[in-house]
Design a protein around this motif. Structure first.
Motif, mmCIF file in Angstrom:
data_model
loop_
_atom_site.group_PDB
_atom_site.id
_atom_site.type_symbol
_atom_site.label_atom_id
_atom_site.label_comp_id
_atom_site.label_asym_id
_atom_site.label_seq_id
_atom_site.Cartn_x
_atom_site.Cartn_y
_atom_site.Cartn_z
ATOM 1 N N UNK A 32 48.433 25.896 -45.423
ATOM 2 C CA UNK A 32 47.042 25.519 -45.645
ATOM 3 C C UNK A 32 46.235 26.784 -45.940
ATOM 4 N N UNK A 33 46.602 27.450 -47.021
ATOM 5 C CA UNK A 33 45.942 28.691 -47.403
ATOM 6 C C UNK A 33 44.891 28.424 -48.465
ATOM 7 N N UNK A 34 43.885 29.251 -48.465
ATOM 8 C CA UNK A 34 42.946 29.211 -49.584
ATOM 9 C C UNK A 34 43.682 29.653 -50.838
ATOM 10 N N UNK A 35 43.243 29.203 -52.026
ATOM 11 C CA UNK A 35 43.925 29.582 -53.260
ATOM 12 C C UNK A 35 44.158 31.086 -53.388
ATOM 13 N N UNK A 36 43.141 31.886 -52.985
ATOM 14 C CA UNK A 36 43.301 33.336 -53.108
ATOM 15 C C UNK A 36 44.432 33.838 -52.229
ATOM 16 N N UNK A 37 44.547 33.311 -50.996
ATOM 17 C CA UNK A 37 45.612 33.743 -50.090
ATOM 18 C C UNK A 37 46.988 33.348 -50.628
ATOM 19 N N UNK A 38 47.089 32.167 -51.228
ATOM 20 C CA UNK A 38 48.352 31.736 -51.829
ATOM 21 C C UNK A 38 48.748 32.677 -52.952
ATOM 22 N N UNK A 39 47.776 33.080 -53.763
ATOM 23 C CA UNK A 39 48.064 33.999 -54.865
ATOM 24 C C UNK A 39 48.542 35.338 -54.328
ATOM 25 N N UNK A 40 47.898 35.835 -53.286
ATOM 26 C CA UNK A 40 48.292 37.119 -52.709
ATOM 27 C C UNK A 40 49.698 37.045 -52.118
ATOM 28 N N UNK A 41 50.027 35.903 -51.510
ATOM 29 C CA UNK A 41 51.361 35.709 -50.950
ATOM 30 C C UNK A 41 52.415 35.788 -52.055
ATOM 31 N N UNK A 42 52.181 35.064 -53.152
ATOM 32 C CA UNK A 42 53.133 35.068 -54.272
ATOM 33 C C UNK A 42 53.249 36.455 -54.890
ATOM 34 N N UNK A 43 52.118 37.115 -55.092
ATOM 35 C CA UNK A 43 52.126 38.450 -55.683
ATOM 36 C C UNK A 43 52.890 39.430 -54.821
#
Length: 225
Positions: free
Chosen positions: A53-64
């Motif tokens: 349940x991450x904010x979109x920005x946190x999901x992007x940072x995780x993938x990056x």
């Protein structure tokens, strides 16, 4: 097939696990991003399913972050955001696919099968000094000399070379080089047998000692000059 699920512990987790295991996935579970990153660095997963349940920005940072660390497994994100730009930015950050939270399990399983077929591990030639391995052609050698290997010998060497310079436990090598049905038996003694065979084929004839024993841990393939 081993899969990493990153989920925050919602009530439908048990149902998701049952669905995945019914499809013959071997499921590792992480309840937070830090644990997931540690597991993803240690193991070769066929797919990573991100259901935090991450904010979109946190999901992007995780993938990056995973991509910067060299994790190549396909990432499927289950997103709570319906915004198109969040999906586009997530894909640009390293995710391979997105599903909205109103997905059906049939669609989820179909998307996972596509990602597994596509594969995430690079088939480019890997080099460690003059030792090289070509996953696509299933060839390896030192310099200009080809070294014939059996299918299992090749799989063990490939696992070591994909983590060249890093210490791997016998369990990590077992899980990365054998099918999951065999790996789940936990018979790590077979790893030592194949490492010994590889040393006789890729090291000794060339006066090299690239495959090192790391006492109390396992093995490391050194990147020789």
């Amino acid at each position: 097939m081993n899969i990493l699920v990153v989920s925050d512990g919602q009530q439908d987790d048990r149902l998701l696990r049952r669905r995945l295991e019914a499809e013959k996935y071997i499921v590792d579970w992480a309840s937070d991003g830090a644990t997931a990153q540690q597991l993803a660095r240690r193991h070769l997963y066929r797919v990573i399913l991100l259901d935090l349940a991450l904010a979109p920005r946190e999901s992007r940072e995780f993938c990056s972050s995973l991509r910067r660390q060299g994790v190549e497994a396909p990432i499927l994100v289950l997103s709570s955001s319906a915004e198109e730009h969040d999906e586009v930015e997530g894909l640009n950050a390293g995710a391979d696919d997105y599903l909205g939270k109103n997905f059906t399990y049939a669609v989820l399983l179909a998307r996972l099968r596509v990602l597994v077929r596509r594969g995430g591990l690079s088939n480019q030639v890997i080099r460690a000094g003059n030792l090289w391995i070509d996953p696509a052609a299933r060839r390896c050698g030192r310099g200009e000399v080809d070294i014939p290997l059996s299918r299992q010998e090749f799989a063990v060497l490939l696992r070591l070379m994909r983590s060249a310079g890093q210490a791997l436990t016998k369990v990590e090598i077992l899980e990365g080089a054998w099918d999951m049905a065999y790996a789940c038996r936990g018979d790590t003694a077979i790893v030592a047998v194949y490492v010994s065979i590889l040393r006789r084929k890729v090291d000794t004839p060339f006066g090299r000692n690239a495959i090192k024993t790391v006492h109390g841990v396992g093995y490391r393939l050194e990147i020789e000059e």
